[in-house]
Design an enzyme around this catalytic site. Structure first.
Site, mmCIF file in Angstrom:
data_model
loop_
_atom_site.group_PDB
_atom_site.id
_atom_site.type_symbol
_atom_site.label_atom_id
_atom_site.label_comp_id
_atom_site.label_asym_id
_atom_site.label_seq_id
_atom_site.Cartn_x
_atom_site.Cartn_y
_atom_site.Cartn_z
ATOM 1 C CD GLU A 1 -2.808 1.163 2.427
ATOM 2 O OE1 GLU A 1 -3.586 2.122 2.550
ATOM 3 O OE2 GLU A 1 -2.689 0.272 3.300
ATOM 4 C CG HIS B 1 -3.483 6.359 0.576
ATOM 5 N ND1 HIS B 1 -3.603 7.097 1.733
ATOM 6 C CD2 HIS B 1 -3.672 5.057 0.926
ATOM 7 C CE1 HIS B 1 -3.851 6.275 2.750
ATOM 8 N NE2 HIS B 1 -3.899 5.033 2.284
ATOM 9 C CG HIS C 1 -8.684 2.474 2.387
ATOM 10 N ND1 HIS C 1 -8.458 3.593 1.623
ATOM 11 C CD2 HIS C 1 -7.520 2.226 3.043
ATOM 12 C CE1 HIS C 1 -7.216 4.009 1.803
ATOM 13 N NE2 HIS C 1 -6.635 3.200 2.652
ATOM 14 N NE ARG D 1 -20.277 23.566 -11.707
ATOM 15 C CZ ARG D 1 -20.869 23.967 -10.590
ATOM 16 N NH1 ARG D 1 -20.390 23.566 -9.421
ATOM 17 N NH2 ARG D 1 -21.927 24.750 -10.635
ATOM 18 N N GLY E 1 -17.744 1.470 11.271
ATOM 19 C CA GLY E 1 -18.476 2.546 11.898
ATOM 20 C C GLY E 1 -17.688 3.820 12.071
ATOM 21 C CG ASP F 1 -6.482 -0.093 6.697
ATOM 22 O OD1 ASP F 1 -5.322 -0.519 6.498
ATOM 23 O OD2 ASP F 1 -6.751 1.120 6.757
ATOM 24 C CG LEU G 1 -9.960 7.374 11.197
ATOM 25 C CD1 LEU G 1 -11.032 7.097 10.150
ATOM 26 C CD2 LEU G 1 -10.223 6.559 12.455
#
Length: 374
Positions: free
Chosen positions: A125, A189, A210, A221, A243, A268, A302
């Protein structure tokens, strides 16, 4: 030939629910041609379902792949996630130095050579990401693809290869080269616009890492990466249903909009999964702090999750109003199809004997990989 006999009170084979069905495990494979009257048969009380397949796992059991690239680390991750029904993992290395990437590839190759249960490949990742959408990734290691990284991606001993990248930072010719090397290219990302994202899909990218998180949003637009992910019928989207990462309405909208079979649950997951740990060391002198079932870097972002796949299934059923069968497919069949694992994600005749026994509340009671309880 080693054979084990089972009677399932209830079984979901990936497509249909069946009751009071007998099956055998022969050399790690499922077989339904068995003698139901055998004295040696073991009854599995609960719901037997295909083992969960997780394409994005950074750690578990206190182990963090970026901190320790070894088969011992991978074994801890498999054991931790196995408690919650995961039977096939893509250990995930987030943005780091090239030497760490090499060591992670070496550990994965060694695990596969030793037939270590539960490991099917490796997911890088990063590090070829967008600065504006880096999330908690370390900015100092974000970089273009060099020949050093291409040498890693070209390896044929590391199983399934997956790379998350931002298409606005990677030339289309490099994406084509990755696809030619057998790499599954996932977009994430990324602050790319819709056209740039669609161009990457046309040359072989086929996933989104994700969905909604760390990617350009859908607007009137400019549909952005999110718009391209929902528009394209041929790509898969990972979804973190904890959540915290995605509002339930957004998750419901994605499942309703995206072609069926193309949304898959991912965790993740970070090192605290399967432990009571409340923090761990991260990059740049930072720590990741656990508050309940949420992880944040000390700089606020996060930072992965403490989600496990059984919890992801429960959340999908209870919070997203998705049927149990479809929620189970999102955790097993669909990610297996994304990775090309034809013997996993279902329990049809001849499938790999990777299965989980769930109780009535959908908590994992026992997990089997190739017919062996872990």
């Amino acid at each position: 030939m080693t054979t084990h006999l089972y009677r399932a009170s209830k079984l979901f084979d990936g497509f249909d629910f069946k009751e009071n069905i007998c099956f055998a495990v022969k050399n790690g494979k499922i077989c339904f041609d068995v003698d139901a009257c055998s004295d040696s048969i073991k009854t599995l009380s609960g719901l037997v379902v295909p083992g969960f397949v997780d394409v994005q796992v950074n750690g578990g059991g206190g182990a963090f792949f970026n901190a320790q690239q070894s088969t011992a680390c991978l074994d801890k991750m498999v054991s931790a996630h196995g408690q919650f029904g995961s039977t096939a993992l893509m250990p995930t290395l987030i943005t780091d130095k090239v030497d760490v990437m090499k060591a992670a590839a070496d550990a994965t190759a060694q695990a596969l050579a030793q037939k270590q249960k539960g490991i099917v490949g490796i997911h890088f990742e990063g590090p070829h990401l967008s600065y504006p959408k880096k999330g908690t990734h370390s900015e100092q290691y974000i970089r273009p693809i060099s020949e050093q990284e291409f040498a890693i991606y070209a390896r044929q001993d590391i199983g399934i290869k997956m790379v998350t990248l931002a298409p606005e930072t990677v030339p289309l010719d490099d994406i084509k080269r990755l696809v030619a090397l057998g790499v599954k290219v996932s977009i994430g990302h990324s602050n790319a616009d819709f056209d740039t994202t669609m161009a990457a899909l046309r040359v072989g990218a086929d996933g989104f890492t994700h969905l909604f998180n760390a990617m350009s949003a859908f607007t009137s637009r400019e549909p952005g990466v999110v718009g391209a992910a929902l528009w394209d019928d041929n790509s898969w989207c990972g979804l973190i249903v904890d959540g915290h990462h995605v509002h339930s309405a957004s998750a419901k909208l994605a499942i309703r909009t995206k072609q069926r079979g193309k949304v898959m649950l991912v965790t993740d997951a970070m090192p605290p999964v399967g432990t009571n740990d409340m923090e761990f060391d991260f990059f740049d002198g930072r720590k990741v702090i656990r508050t309940g079932d949420r992880l944040n870097s000390t700089t606020g972002e996060l930072a992965g999750s403490v989600l496990d796949m059984a919890s992801a299934v429960r959340n999908t059923v209870n919070d997203l109003d998705v049927s149990l069968g479809e929620s189970l497919r999102m955790a097993s069949l669909y990610p297996a199809q994304y990775l090309g694992l034809k013997g996993k994600g279902h329990l049809l005749q001849g499938a790999d004997a990777d299965f989980v026994v769930l109780d009535e509340q959908l908590f994992s009671q026992s997990t089997y990989i190739a017919g062996h309880q872990i």
